[in-house]
Design an enzyme around this catalytic site. Structure first.
Site, PDB file in Angstrom:
ATOM      1  N   ASP A   1      32.194  46.599  47.017  1.00  0.00           N
ATOM      2  CA  ASP A   1      32.877  45.530  46.003  1.00  0.00           C
ATOM      3  C   ASP A   1      34.372  45.477  46.064  1.00  0.00           C
ATOM      4  OD1 ASP A   1      32.671  43.678  43.616  1.00  0.00           O
ATOM      5  OD2 ASP A   1      33.563  45.273  42.490  1.00  0.00           O
ATOM      6  N   MET A   2      34.833  44.541  45.701  1.00  0.00           N
ATOM      7  CA  MET A   2      36.263  44.473  45.820  1.00  0.00           C
ATOM      8  C   MET A   2      36.921  44.713  44.703  1.00  0.00           C
ATOM      9  SD  MET A   2      37.154  43.439  49.177  1.00  0.00           S
ATOM     10  CE  MET A   2      38.719  42.455  49.143  1.00  0.00           C
ATOM     11  N   ASP A   3      36.986  43.867  43.414  1.00  0.00           N
ATOM     12  CA  ASP A   3      37.880  43.998  42.189  1.00  0.00           C
ATOM     13  C   ASP A   3      37.251  45.152  41.306  1.00  0.00           C
ATOM     14  OD1 ASP A   3      39.619  41.465  42.262  1.00  0.00           O
ATOM     15  OD2 ASP A   3      37.654  40.566  42.883  1.00  0.00           O
TER      16      ASP A   3
ATOM     17  N   GLY B   1      32.057  38.788  44.711  1.00  0.00           N
ATOM     18  CA  GLY B   1      31.722  37.173  44.313  1.00  0.00           C
ATOM     19  C   GLY B   1      32.804  36.332  44.943  1.00  0.00           C
TER      20      GLY B   1
ATOM     21  N   LYS C   1      23.819  40.327  45.114  1.00  0.00           N
ATOM     22  CA  LYS C   1      24.436  41.334  46.413  1.00  0.00           C
ATOM     23  C   LYS C   1      23.206  42.087  46.702  1.00  0.00           C
ATOM     24  CE  LYS C   1      29.218  41.489  44.489  1.00  0.00           C
ATOM     25  NZ  LYS C   1      29.937  42.288  44.156  1.00  0.00           N
TER      26      LYS C   1
ATOM     27  N   ASP D   1      31.428  48.658  40.268  1.00  0.00           N
ATOM     28  CA  ASP D   1      31.944  48.617  39.114  1.00  0.00           C
ATOM     29  C   ASP D   1      31.424  47.690  38.057  1.00  0.00           C
ATOM     30  OD1 ASP D   1      33.653  46.539  40.087  1.00  0.00           O
ATOM     31  OD2 ASP D   1      34.801  46.912  38.163  1.00  0.00           O
TER      32      ASP D   1
END
Length: 269
Positions: free
Chosen positions: A11-13, A46, A195, A218
């Site tokens: 995941d990114m953020d 997302g 995902k 997260d």
């Protein structure tokens, strides 16, 4: 711990990105080393594909991305899978969101297409949020007039989404997937899009099994992705449900937790 990890979904953020929303510098030297070992490093977000590609710059060309919360998977520029929402559903959802706005909800709506994302609300406060996540973004008079395959409808709620608009979408949730993807964001997609489903399709395409897969997340939109990986990691500040679902913990994204953990898994990298 012995392992044969071949796929790492991240995941990114709140997971990979640091406190300023940037990719941590140590990752850049790690990426080619993972590639040399035959390990696919896959951002799973997302965010839209164009935004992810912009973030990874020159490295993006050969990378695989799980974009739009799993609705769009692209490997080295070639589509692996996509899942567009029926036009009738898009119209119904947008009209419902407009009605919520008239009832006092402070919302901004992003129609997430394959070619671009589209907005009709253009005040500075909302535009700043949309610009952060959508590299390809068009302002239009009416998002229902857009001619594009719609992969996702994203809603920015200036209140806390989990307790606000997230509770006003029950009817839509009966037929489509509604997921709180951040403190202020809610995503609407086709029912079986997430995902985890995207990761499963990618595992099949790469001939990789869950025991060879690591995943880091997260927030609530990461749950199914963690389920699809035997090596599942919740970040230090992860949502309690994510912590409960993951098998392992990773340090905070503020401390480059993803990079730190990958280096522990591959100490010579």
């Amino acid at each position: 711990m012995p392992h044969d990890i071949r796929l790492i979904a991240v995941d990114m953020d709140g997971t990979l990105l640091d406190g300023e929303g940037n990719i941590p510098d140590p990752l850049w030297s790690l990426l080619p080393r993972l590639a040399e070992r035959g390990v696919a490093f896959v951002p799973a977000s997302g965010r839209q594909l164009a935004t992810l590609q912009r973030s990874f710059g020159e490295a993006a060309g050969e990378m695989t991305f799980i974009a739009e919360n799993g609705a769009y998977v692209v490997r080295a520029g070639v589509e692996v899978s996509s899942d567009a929402i029926d036009r009738e559903v898009v119209e119904r959802v947008v009209r419902h969101l407009r009605d919520l706005g008239e009832r006092g909800y402070d919302l901004g709506v992003v129609l997430c297409g394959k070619r671009s994302a589209y907005i009709e609300r253009t005040d500075d406060a909302f535009r700043a949020e949309a610009d952060t996540y959508y590299a390809a973004l068009e302002a239009v008079d009416d998002i229902l007039e857009v001619d594009d395959d719609v992969l996702k409808i994203a809603i920015y709620d200036f209140a806390v989404a989990e307790h606000s608009v997230g509770r006003a979408l029950d009817e839509i949730a009966e037929t489509h997937r509604v997921v709180v993807s951040g403190r202020h964001w809610v995503d609407i997609m086709n029912l079986h899009v997430d995902k985890g489903a995207a990761l499963a399709r990618l595992q099949e395409a790469l001939d990789v099994v869950p025991a060879q897969t690591a995943a880091f997340g997260d927030y609530l939109n990461d749950l199914e992705m963690l389920d699809a990986a035997d090596w599942s990691y919740a970040m230090r500040e992860a949502h309690p449900e994510v912590v409960a679902r993951a098998r392992y913990r990773a340090p905070s994204n503020l401390d480059h937790g993803v990079v730190t953990t990958i280096r522990e898994l591959f100490p010579e990298s």
